[in-house]
Design an enzyme around this catalytic site. Structure first.
Site, mmCIF file in Angstrom:
data_model
loop_
_atom_site.group_PDB
_atom_site.id
_atom_site.type_symbol
_atom_site.label_atom_id
_atom_site.label_comp_id
_atom_site.label_asym_id
_atom_site.label_seq_id
_atom_site.Cartn_x
_atom_site.Cartn_y
_atom_site.Cartn_z
ATOM 1 N N GLU A 33 -3.723 -0.583 8.145
ATOM 2 C CA GLU A 33 -2.540 -0.214 8.940
ATOM 3 C C GLU A 33 -2.653 -0.816 10.321
ATOM 4 O OE1 GLU A 33 -1.396 3.922 9.402
ATOM 5 O OE2 GLU A 33 -1.995 4.335 7.336
ATOM 6 N N GLU A 76 -7.507 8.382 6.800
ATOM 7 C CA GLU A 76 -7.756 8.931 8.133
ATOM 8 C C GLU A 76 -8.315 10.355 8.125
ATOM 9 O OE1 GLU A 76 -4.393 8.342 10.735
ATOM 10 O OE2 GLU A 76 -4.578 6.169 10.626
ATOM 11 N N HIS A 106 -3.050 11.154 1.347
ATOM 12 C CA HIS A 106 -2.512 10.815 2.666
ATOM 13 C C HIS A 106 -1.883 12.080 3.268
ATOM 14 C CE1 HIS A 106 -1.105 7.200 5.186
ATOM 15 N NE2 HIS A 106 -0.717 8.262 5.852
ATOM 16 N N ASN A 109 -7.540 1.347 10.054
ATOM 17 C CA ASN A 109 -6.202 1.546 10.627
ATOM 18 C C ASN A 109 -6.343 1.434 12.140
ATOM 19 O OD1 ASN A 109 -5.495 2.202 8.019
ATOM 20 N ND2 ASN A 109 -4.997 4.337 8.439
ATOM 21 N N TYR A 154 -4.286 0.953 15.902
ATOM 22 C CA TYR A 154 -3.024 0.952 16.650
ATOM 23 C C TYR A 154 -3.177 0.686 18.135
ATOM 24 C CZ TYR A 154 -0.599 2.751 12.576
ATOM 25 O OH TYR A 154 -0.045 2.874 11.326
ATOM 26 N N ARG A 187 0.851 -1.201 0.000
ATOM 27 C CA ARG A 187 0.000 0.000 0.000
ATOM 28 C C ARG A 187 0.877 1.237 0.000
ATOM 29 N NH1 ARG A 187 -2.817 2.767 4.911
ATOM 30 N NH2 ARG A 187 -4.005 4.365 3.830
HETATM 31 C C1 NOJ Z 1 -1.477 6.504 10.657
HETATM 32 C C2 NOJ Z 1 -1.054 7.263 9.463
HETATM 33 O O1 NOJ Z 1 -1.825 6.901 8.370
HETATM 34 C C3 NOJ Z 1 0.434 7.147 9.147
HETATM 35 O O2 NOJ Z 1 0.750 8.131 8.251
HETATM 36 C C4 NOJ Z 1 1.237 7.221 10.424
HETATM 37 O O3 NOJ Z 1 2.596 7.231 10.180
HETATM 38 C C5 NOJ Z 1 0.851 6.071 11.311
HETATM 39 N N1 NOJ Z 1 -0.542 6.201 11.656
HETATM 40 C C6 NOJ Z 1 1.638 5.972 12.602
HETATM 41 O O4 NOJ Z 1 1.377 7.053 13.415
#
Ligand code: NOJ
Length: 470
Positions: free
Chosen positions: A373, A163, A118, A305, A307, A73
């Site tokens: 992500e 995002e 992005h 995405n 985290y 991607r």
């Molecule tokens: C989401 C974002 O899409 C990406 O650009 C960023 O580096 C990562 N999170 C990590 O923070």
């Protein structure tokens, strides 16, 4: 464990890796402007060179092959293709660059997934009002059509906007991302609105003009933390958690997947607070008009995405001024038992991903999901043997497998953020998310695999060899 054809990928974005900020006719973007201002980024670093993927693409390709990825991607830099943001001027060198990337990937049997936006708006469009101006939707649509037309014979997976939540809040509410505005309680809702309109226009263009011949799929990448009440027995905390999820994931996913409009609860909370503060002016959360494209149904899959996770407590920021946090009336906290991985915001909670996937299945009509992500970072001294990141990664993959097998979530792919260390926005190069390390002190910007990369390569080959992936 994983369905046939499962996508094993890694992600990057243009500004974070390409460099070549002025090369061969590229126009400037808002991130060029922002990072060149003093005090915006850690140690005033910028993406002028970054990983220099503009010149070192073949090195990236070697990394991709070493991992055995099935998918990669990347994002296009809008200003590299269209220097002033409009299709009046096309930068052929930019077209050649992305053609080469796409063709090389396909020649190595790797499928590209391309993000059109992005975070890096052409500066020329920012000068015309950027994402706050309604006209941006048509300009984005023209850019998207240009990309479908030029690259869509080979690119089958498209993400329009990455995002929108982060673009809107960090760029326009908190001012820590480009364009660095702090127009609290107002601009972020407007920007989010125009992003949804832009996304929907592009999806409709694909649907009516390209889908039949190109047979691809289009979505937008939504980020969300998993949220749970600080005290599950406290009804205020439970309600605040629900509200928080609505204000973050729901803001964009509700219109696209459920009703075509914002969640009622969100609109009511914002109106309530506007009234309370005696705000006069147009509603802070805009409405879709009959001239807007239909928003409902404009995603062919759910791109997530993920985290981290947070605990939510009712109340929170109760400033007597307009601000999104106060509209939301929820405070987010990290559970002290959760390990932190690199950056302070990244508490690793693998089960949170499984729960979020189940929530998405139940709330958004059981969509096909790509995890576009997920990643783990390190800061401070370089650790190539990053055992802890490997553990975090393995437990996360296990939770994805459970979501598929036990909860029946239709997860079709998993992309690690990121292929290699890169420019981590306001953290500059101080935070490393890579599967490969990049030595930014070396003129050659050499790439070296982390143990995490080796671990990922092993997982991919096990699944490919078991005959369960295509
Ligand atoms: C989401 C974002 O899409 C990406 O650009 C960023 O580096 C990562 N999170 C990590 O923070």
């Amino acid at each position: 464990m994983f369905p046939p054809g499962f996508a094993w990928g890694a992600s990057t974005s243009a500004y974070q890796i390409e460099g070549g900020w002025q090369a061969d006719g590229k126009g400037p973007s808002i991130w060029d402007t922002f990072s060149h201002e003093k005090g915006k980024v850690f140690e005033d670093q910028n993406g002028d060179v970054a990983c220099n993927s503009y010149e070192l693409w073949e090195k990236d390709l070697e990394c991709i092959q070493q991992l055995g990825l099935t998918h990669y991607r990347l994002s296009f830099s809008w200003a590299r293709l269209l220097p002033d943001g409009t299709t009046r001027t096309i930068n052929q060198k930019g077209v050649q660059y992305y053609n080469r990337v796409i063709d090389d990937l396909l020649a190595c049997n790797v499928s590209p997934m391309v993000t059109l936006y992005h975070y890096d708006l052409p500066q020329a469009l920012e000068d015309l009002g950027g994402w706050k101006s309604p006209g941006i939707a048509t300009l984005f649509d023209s850019y998207a059509k240009f990309c479908f037309q030029t690259f869509g014979d080979r690119v089958k997976l498209w993400i329009t906007i990455n995002e929108p939540l982060v673009c809107a809040t960090l760029g326009y509410e908190d001012g820590i991302h480009a364009p660095g505005l702090e127009e609290r309680g107002i601009a972020a809702y407007l920007v989010g609105h125009n992003m949804l309109r832009a996304h929907a226009m592009a999806w409709h263009s694909y649907d009516s003009d390209y889908r039949a011949t190109q047979k691809g799929a289009v979505s937008l990448a939504l980020n969300s933390d998993w949220l749970e009440p600080l005290n599950p027995d406290c009804i205020e905390d439970v309600a605040a958690t629900e509200r928080d999820l609505i204000f973050t994931l729901g803001w964009f996913a509700w219109p696209v997947f459920v009703t075509g409009d914002y969640p009622e609860m969100m609109r009511a909370a914002i109106e309530h607070r506007s009234k309370k503060l005696g705000y006069i002016g147009p509603p802070r959360l805009p409405s879709f008009s009959k001239d807007d494209p239909t928003i409902l149904g404009t995603a062919d899959f759910f791109a997530l995405n993920y985290y981290t996770s947070q605990k939510v407590k009712a109340g929170g920021d109760d400033e007597q001024t307009l601000c999104m946090k106060s509209d939301q009336d929820a405070e987010e906290l990290i559970d002290p038992s959760w390990p932190i991985c690199g950056v302070s915001w990244l508490a690793v909670v693998p089960y949170g991903l499984r729960k979020l996937l189940k929530y998405i299945k139940d709330t958004f009509n059981d969509p096909t999901v790509y995890i576009t992500e997920n990643g783990f970072s390190q800061m401070g001294p370089l650790q190539l043997e990053d055992v802890q990141r490997c553990e975090f990664f393995n437990s996360t993959i296990l939770e994805v497998a459970k979501a598929i097998q036990e909860d029946g979530v239709k997860v079709r792919g998993y992309f690690v953020w990121s292929l290699m260390d890169n420019f981590e926005w306001s953290f500059g190069f101080s935070v490393r998310f890579g599967l490969f390390n990049v030595d930014f002190s070396d003129a050659k910007l050499s790439r070296t695999i982390y143990q995490l990369g080796q671990e990922y390569a092993k997982i991919i080959s096990e699944h490919r060899n078991s005959g369960q992936t295509q």
